[in-house]
Design an enzyme around this catalytic site. Structure first.
Site, PDB file in Angstrom:
ATOM      1  N   GLU A 348       0.794  -1.229   0.000  1.00 13.78           N
ATOM      2  CA  GLU A 348       0.000   0.000   0.000  1.00 13.78           C
ATOM      3  C   GLU A 348       0.832   1.288   0.000  1.00 13.78           C
ATOM      4  O   GLU A 348       0.527   2.233   0.713  1.00 13.78           O
ATOM      5  CB  GLU A 348      -0.938   0.013   1.216  1.00 13.78           C
ATOM      6  CG  GLU A 348      -1.892  -1.165   1.239  1.00 13.78           C
ATOM      7  CD  GLU A 348      -2.847  -1.138   2.430  1.00 13.78           C
ATOM      8  OE1 GLU A 348      -4.010  -1.483   2.220  1.00 13.78           O
ATOM      9  OE2 GLU A 348      -2.436  -0.789   3.548  1.00 13.78           O
ATOM     10  N   VAL A 349       1.882   1.311  -0.789  1.00  9.16           N
ATOM     11  CA  VAL A 349       2.662   2.549  -0.891  1.00  9.16           C
ATOM     12  C   VAL A 349       1.828   3.545  -1.694  1.00  9.16           C
ATOM     13  O   VAL A 349       1.339   3.231  -2.769  1.00  9.16           O
ATOM     14  CB  VAL A 349       4.000   2.301  -1.612  1.00  9.16           C
ATOM     15  CG1 VAL A 349       4.785   3.598  -1.727  1.00  9.16           C
ATOM     16  CG2 VAL A 349       4.806   1.241  -0.874  1.00  9.16           C
TER      17      VAL A 349
END
Ligand SMILES: *[C@@H]1O[C@H](CO)[C@@H](O)[C@H](O)[C@H]1NC(C)=O
Ligand SMILES: *[C@@H]1O[C@H](CO)[C@@H](O)[C@H](O)[C@H]1NC(C)=O
Ligand SMILES: *[C@@H]1O[C@H](CO)[C@@H](O)[C@H](O)[C@H]1NC(C)=O
Ligand SMILES: *[C@@H]1O[C@H](CO)[C@@H](O)[C@H](O)[C@H]1NC(C)=O
Ligand SMILES: *[C@@H]1O[C@H](CO)[C@@H](O)[C@H](O)[C@H]1NC(C)=O
Length: 575
Positions: A348-349
């Protein structure tokens, strides 16, 4: 006559009240009792012979400790944490064996046939043989044979599940003779526990470890920090936890971690840690704000992260590398005693945070990607330099297209397709699709909504991964779904996940147990039966109910699977 028929039906269910299901299992109907003073003898490989010549001899020294621990737990489980199985028998029936003329088990013999490998406390997937054979003769001789102390331990766990408590005192099995041959299908069978969103006491984590071992899981992945709090004490960076934990009493010292790892390892559960870089580390802001870009963007935080507070570690800063160098130098050497792995995160960058990262000032992935590669290479080189194997979340491979070392294990979480894509690229994969194996889903939103948006946009406030995944859904998940046969060996196993936004010590037991057991059986016994068919809920359900009673008897507030009516009446609750 009616009663007799009912008894037969019900006892057929209890015939295999073992969880997870062994590879092969036969039983009889003879009653045997077990006394507290029964002799348990352990014959290990010849200890007088010269110790193995490899590296350190830690494994050699710990084998007797593992077996001693397992024996002590076996006594405790059978004699202090047993239960009376009234629920599994027709109401008012006389289901217990007579206490007259008891035949007792004479001996329990544990035979370890080979020395433990030196890394028995921290094996890579498949390096410790967990298989065992268990035999209990009609005349009362119990024998467990295994190649390793962990195999002995797994066999003893199964052994405890043969026994029930009698209302008049004592414990018995109705199943002699018993012959079991057992081995796990997958080498990596884990639970990922988030201890950052909420803090858990050591006792909560120990209870988790006990129940993992009791379900034959062998990994505890501790998601030990996240953006909301940094409870992990790092002596070289004391402010990280001093400022980033929720409070001064809510931290894990190096000694806490080591004690937990030791406690887990002695039960065949390897506890390894994750530092979830670069997207889930905003809590570094509390100690070193200069390292975090786009920290706590408000009110539109959802553009910059999936949860408040937003923030990523800066991608192109020498200070980031100084920080990580110090972190790894302090933390990683301490991990090598009890783990073979270190998880460096990578899920989830959010690329929008990098528009506010003054070391890059862009969200252009063409510019960010090589910098991400450099960061992950740096982390993985540090992990490797300590002899540990890196684990990353799937996005690093499948979204960021990073070139990962051959040794790197990719933990997938979004779909079965991603398991297949990972192994197709030649990487080892862990399964655990959030549509099946996230234990925290379906609790409803934890966000509060402003009055306007509330009724129109968000009602009835479902969370992103609702509904709650019940045990049947978890049981239906096959880690090998869609994976070609010649690549299946790359699927090391999988993990179930308990994220802690809405989980704390007060509800963790019922959030995890007994649903996690469904995944434990998929991972130990395989998702398909010996004919290659999906496993039947009809036969699994009463066994899982039995397991649930055992968990409750151990002091774990596990949820019920069915009401007693269903358990008492054969298959009346089937459709
Ligand atoms: C296994 O145990 C069950 C329950 O006691 C019994 O009904 C069944 O007959 C046993 N199997 C054999 C082969 O005796
Ligand atoms: C990364 O940092 C270096 C050194 O400060 C700089 O020369 C380079 O332009 C930066 N890269 C980006 C994409 O900003
Ligand atoms: C990059 O950021 C700009 C400015 O905020 C935005 O307009 C654009 O949609 C972003 N691009 C991507 C691919 O997210
Ligand atoms: C990774 O590759 C895919 C497919 O070629 C592409 O769509 C995507 O933009 C790439 N991601 C990055 C971060 O470069
Ligand atoms: C077996 O389970 C899978 C889900 O894992 C499902 O897609 C499939 O339809 C099931 N097969 C049968 C015959 O029920």
């Amino acid at each position: 006559m009616k009663l007799l028929i009912a008894l037969l039906v019900v006892s057929a269910q209890l015939a295999s009240a073992l969880w997870p299901l062994p590879e092969s299992y036969t039983n009889g109907t003879t009653v045997l009792w077990l006394k507290r003073d029964v002799r348990i003898t352990y014959t290990g490989p010849d200890q007088s012979a010269s110790p193995p010549s490899y590296g350190n001899n830690q494994g050699w020294q710990s084998s007797p400790q593992i077996v001693r621990f397992a024996i002590q737990r076996t006594y405790q489980t059978i004699f202090s944490e047993g239960y009376v199985p009234w629920k599994f028998n027709p109401r008012n029936s006389n289901f217990e064996p007579s206490v007259e003329g008891q035949t007792f088990i004479n001996s329990v013999t544990l035979k370890q046939t080979a020395p433990d490998p030196p890394n028995v406390l921290k094996p890579l997937a498949g390096e410790v043989d967990e298989s065992y054979k268990l035999s209990l003769t009609e005349s009362g001789e119990a024998t467990i044979t295994a190649a390793t102390s962990i195999g002995i331990s797994r066999g003893l766990t199964t052994f405890t599940q043969l026994f029930y408590k009698h209302t008049k005192g004592g414990v018995y099995t109705k199943l002699a003779p018993v012959e079991i041959k057992d081995a796990p299908k997958f080498a990596h069978r884990g639970l990922n526990m988030d201890v950052s969103r909420n803090y858990f006491q050591l006792a909560d984590i120990r209870r988790m470890i006990d129940n993992l071992a009791y379900s034959k899981f062998n990994r505890l992945h501790l998601h030990v920090i996240d953006s909301q709090s940094w409870p992990l004490e790092v002596p070289a960076l004391p402010d990280l936890a001093a400022k980033g934990a929720y409070g001064s009493s809510m931290t894990y010292s190096p000694n806490d971690i080591e004690q937990l790892q030791n406690y887990a390892a002695l039960q065949g559960v390897q506890m390894y840690l994750e530092i979830d870089l670069p997207g889930h580390v905003a809590s570094i802001h509390w100690s070193q704000p200069e390292l975090i870009a786009a920290y706590d963007k408000q009110p539109d935080w959802n553009i910059y992260s999936n949860e408040p507070p937003s923030g990523s570690i800066k991608l192109n800063s020498s200070k980031t590398y100084d920080f990580l160098g110090t972190l790894w130098d302090d933390l990683l050497p301490r991990m090598t005693t009890y783990s073979a792995y270190f998880h460096t995160g990578g899920d989830e960058v959010n690329i929008q945070t990098y528009n506010f990262d003054d070391t890059v000032n862009t969200n252009d992935t063409a510019i960010l990607q090589p910098l991400m590669q450099k960061l992950i290479d740096f982390n993985h080189d540090a992990v490797r330099a300590r002899g540990l194997v890196p684990i990353v979340w799937e996005e690093m491979l499948l979204v960021w297209n990073l070139t990962l070392g051959e040794d790197v294990i990719v933990q997938t979480w979004q779909t079965s397709t991603n398991v297949a894509a990972t192994v197709a690229s030649g990487h080892k994969a862990l399964a655990g699709d959030y549509n099946f194996w996230y234990l925290d889903c379906g609790q409803g939103q934890w966000l509060d909504f402003y009055p306007g948006a509330s009724s129109t946009q968000y009602y009835p406030y479902n969370d992103y991964c609702y509904p709650r995944h019940n045990w049947r859904v978890m049981y239906a998940y096959d880690p090998l779904e869609g994976v070609p046969e010649d690549q299946q060996h790359l699927v090391l196993g999988g993990e179930v996940h308990i994220w802690a936004e809405q989980t704390d010590p007060a509800n963790i037991d019922r959030m995890v147990w007994p649903r996690a057991c469904a995944a434990a059986e998929v991972l130990w016994s395989g998702a398909k039966d010996s004919e290659g068919q999906n496993r039947s809920q009809i036969v699994a359900s009463p066994r899982l109910s039995d397991m649930r009673e055992r968990l409750v008897a151990r002091g774990t507030m596990a949820e019920p699977i069915q009401m007693p009516f269903c358990l008492m009446e054969g298959e009346k609750c089937a459709l």
